[in-house]
Design a protein around this motif. Structure first.
Motif, short mmCIF file in Angstrom:
data_model
loop_
_atom_site.label_atom_id
_atom_site.label_comp_id
_atom_site.label_asym_id
_atom_site.label_seq_id
_atom_site.Cartn_x
_atom_site.Cartn_y
_atom_site.Cartn_z
N MET A 152 -1.26 11.48 7.39
CA MET A 152 -2.43 10.36 7.10
C MET A 152 -2.52 9.41 5.37
O MET A 152 -2.40 8.37 5.40
CB MET A 152 -3.79 11.01 6.80
N TYR A 153 -2.25 10.51 4.60
CA TYR A 153 -1.66 9.97 3.34
C TYR A 153 -0.34 8.81 3.05
O TYR A 153 -0.48 8.45 2.45
CB TYR A 153 -1.74 11.71 2.91
N GLN A 154 0.34 9.61 3.81
CA GLN A 154 1.59 8.90 3.85
C GLN A 154 1.71 7.23 4.10
O GLN A 154 1.83 6.17 3.51
CB GLN A 154 2.65 9.87 4.45
N LEU A 190 0.81 1.22 3.49
CA LEU A 190 -0.11 0.66 3.69
C LEU A 190 -0.17 -0.26 2.13
O LEU A 190 -0.03 -1.30 2.17
CB LEU A 190 -0.81 0.76 4.60
N HIS A 191 -0.48 1.10 1.25
CA HIS A 191 -0.83 0.01 -0.06
C HIS A 191 -0.04 -0.04 -0.84
O HIS A 191 0.22 -1.54 -1.31
CB HIS A 191 -1.83 1.49 -0.59
N VAL A 192 1.04 -0.21 -1.02
CA VAL A 192 2.88 -0.03 -1.18
C VAL A 192 3.08 -1.81 -0.93
O VAL A 192 3.10 -2.79 -1.52
CB VAL A 192 3.86 -0.07 -1.45
N VAL A 201 -10.37 2.17 -14.02
CA VAL A 201 -9.45 0.50 -14.27
C VAL A 201 -9.29 -0.28 -13.07
O VAL A 201 -9.69 -1.22 -13.00
CB VAL A 201 -8.37 1.09 -15.09
N LYS A 202 -8.86 -0.03 -12.12
CA LYS A 202 -8.60 -0.26 -10.77
C LYS A 202 -9.87 -0.93 -9.88
O LYS A 202 -9.92 -2.29 -9.61
CB LYS A 202 -8.00 1.03 -10.06
N LEU A 203 -11.15 -0.24 -10.23
CA LEU A 203 -12.86 -1.23 -9.95
C LEU A 203 -12.79 -2.27 -10.16
O LEU A 203 -12.88 -3.43 -10.11
CB LEU A 203 -13.27 -0.23 -9.67
C1 HEM Z 1 -4.33 -6.24 -5.56
C2 HEM Z 1 -4.66 -4.66 -5.67
C3 HEM Z 1 -3.65 -3.63 -5.69
C4 HEM Z 1 -2.20 -3.40 -6.40
C5 HEM Z 1 -1.75 -3.97 -6.03
C6 HEM Z 1 -2.34 -2.14 -5.78
C7 HEM Z 1 -1.29 -1.59 -6.44
C8 HEM Z 1 -0.65 0.40 -6.36
C9 HEM Z 1 0.79 0.77 -6.85
C10 HEM Z 1 2.07 0.23 -6.44
C11 HEM Z 1 0.56 1.87 -6.48
C12 HEM Z 1 1.82 2.97 -7.04
C13 HEM Z 1 1.82 3.74 -5.28
C14 HEM Z 1 3.21 4.85 -5.70
O1 HEM Z 1 2.69 5.74 -6.15
O2 HEM Z 1 3.56 4.91 -4.69
C15 HEM Z 1 -0.96 2.15 -6.00
C16 HEM Z 1 -1.73 3.66 -6.29
C17 HEM Z 1 -2.76 3.70 -5.86
N1 HEM Z 1 -4.05 2.83 -6.07
FE1 HEM Z 1 -3.38 0.49 -5.66
N2 HEM Z 1 -3.02 -1.40 -5.85
C18 HEM Z 1 -4.10 -2.38 -5.55
C19 HEM Z 1 -5.77 -1.92 -5.61
C20 HEM Z 1 -6.25 -0.55 -5.54
C21 HEM Z 1 -7.82 0.03 -5.33
C22 HEM Z 1 -8.61 -1.62 -5.47
C23 HEM Z 1 -7.94 0.71 -5.61
C24 HEM Z 1 -9.21 1.29 -5.19
C25 HEM Z 1 -9.43 2.29 -6.53
C26 HEM Z 1 -6.63 1.34 -5.93
C27 HEM Z 1 -6.38 2.99 -5.34
C28 HEM Z 1 -5.50 3.24 -5.66
C29 HEM Z 1 -5.34 4.89 -5.63
C30 HEM Z 1 -5.88 5.82 -5.69
C31 HEM Z 1 -2.99 4.78 -5.52
C32 HEM Z 1 -2.64 6.68 -6.18
C33 HEM Z 1 -2.09 6.77 -5.32
C34 HEM Z 1 -1.33 7.37 -4.62
O3 HEM Z 1 -0.11 7.87 -5.36
O4 HEM Z 1 -1.30 8.59 -4.50
N3 HEM Z 1 -5.73 0.19 -6.03
N4 HEM Z 1 -2.08 1.04 -6.47
#
Ligand code: HEM
Length: 147
Positions: A1-3, A8-10, A89-91
């Motif tokens: 699930m985490y992966q 999806l996030h990347v 920071v993200k929020l």
């Molecule tokens: C356009 C919006 C966003 C972009 C472009 C973005 C981009 C990224 C990228 C490139 C990573 C690194 C993934 C990795 O380590 O391989 C990341 C990790 C993360 N992002 Fe975002 N992010 C966005 C929005 C958000 C939002 C709204 C949140 C909510 C708090 C969030 C929370 C996180 C978290 C918790 C991680 C750590 C994931 C991990 O390594 O387990 N991000 N994000």
């Protein structure tokens, strides 16, 4: 699930940040040079159909990933540990992106012309820089955070 969440996030990040970099570095300069807003409108109408869903995917997967790192949601805004600082920071970046994006989409784009094109350009470049900041903050979760 985490992966799956991370993939999806990347994937969402590539669409959101990649699309804005193309807009800022390739489309926008051409529109400004020729003072032709239709170049932007054409890109925008094609891009927003994948860009907005990509941002929504970012928010949903981002919140779930944040919950993976810090399950205590009530501490997310406390910014008192490296991880909660990154979530904060993200929020904050998300709030700034939504405000600027909504202002551009609802106020500037409907009456876009050669006079207010530079105003749209500031919005586009700022949202692009915020996107890059999202990436930098994201990468810090697994590489040390903000101390
Ligand atoms: C356009 C919006 C966003 C972009 C472009 C973005 C981009 C990224 C990228 C490139 C990573 C690194 C993934 C990795 O380590 O391989 C990341 C990790 C993360 N992002 Fe975002 N992010 C966005 C929005 C958000 C939002 C709204 C949140 C909510 C708090 C969030 C929370 C996180 C978290 C918790 C991680 C750590 C994931 C991990 O390594 O387990 N991000 N994000």
């Amino acid at each position: 699930m985490y992966q799956l969440l991370l993939v999806l996030h990347v994937l969402g990040a590539t669409i959101w940040v990649g699309g804005h970099l193309v807009l800022s570095l390739a489309i926008l300069p051409r529109a400004l040079r020729t003072r032709n807003p239709s170049i932007i409108l054409e890109f925008e109408s094609a891009y927003e159909r994948i860009g907005i869903p990509a941002l929504l995917v970012q928010v949903v997967t981002g919140l779930m990933l944040a919950h993976h790192w810090v399950p205590e949601v009530e501490s997310w805004l406390s910014a008192d540990t490296p991880l909660t600082r990154l979530i904060f920071v993200k929020l904050a970046l998300l709030a700034a992106t939504v405000v600027l994006g909504a202002h551009a989409r609802l106020r500037i784009i409907p009456r876009l012309n050669s006079d207010n094109l530079p105003l749209l350009a500031y919005h586009v470049v700022t949202v692009t820089l915020l996107g890059v900041a999202f990436l930098v903050a994201g990468a810090a979760f697994r590489t040390g955070g903000v101390n």
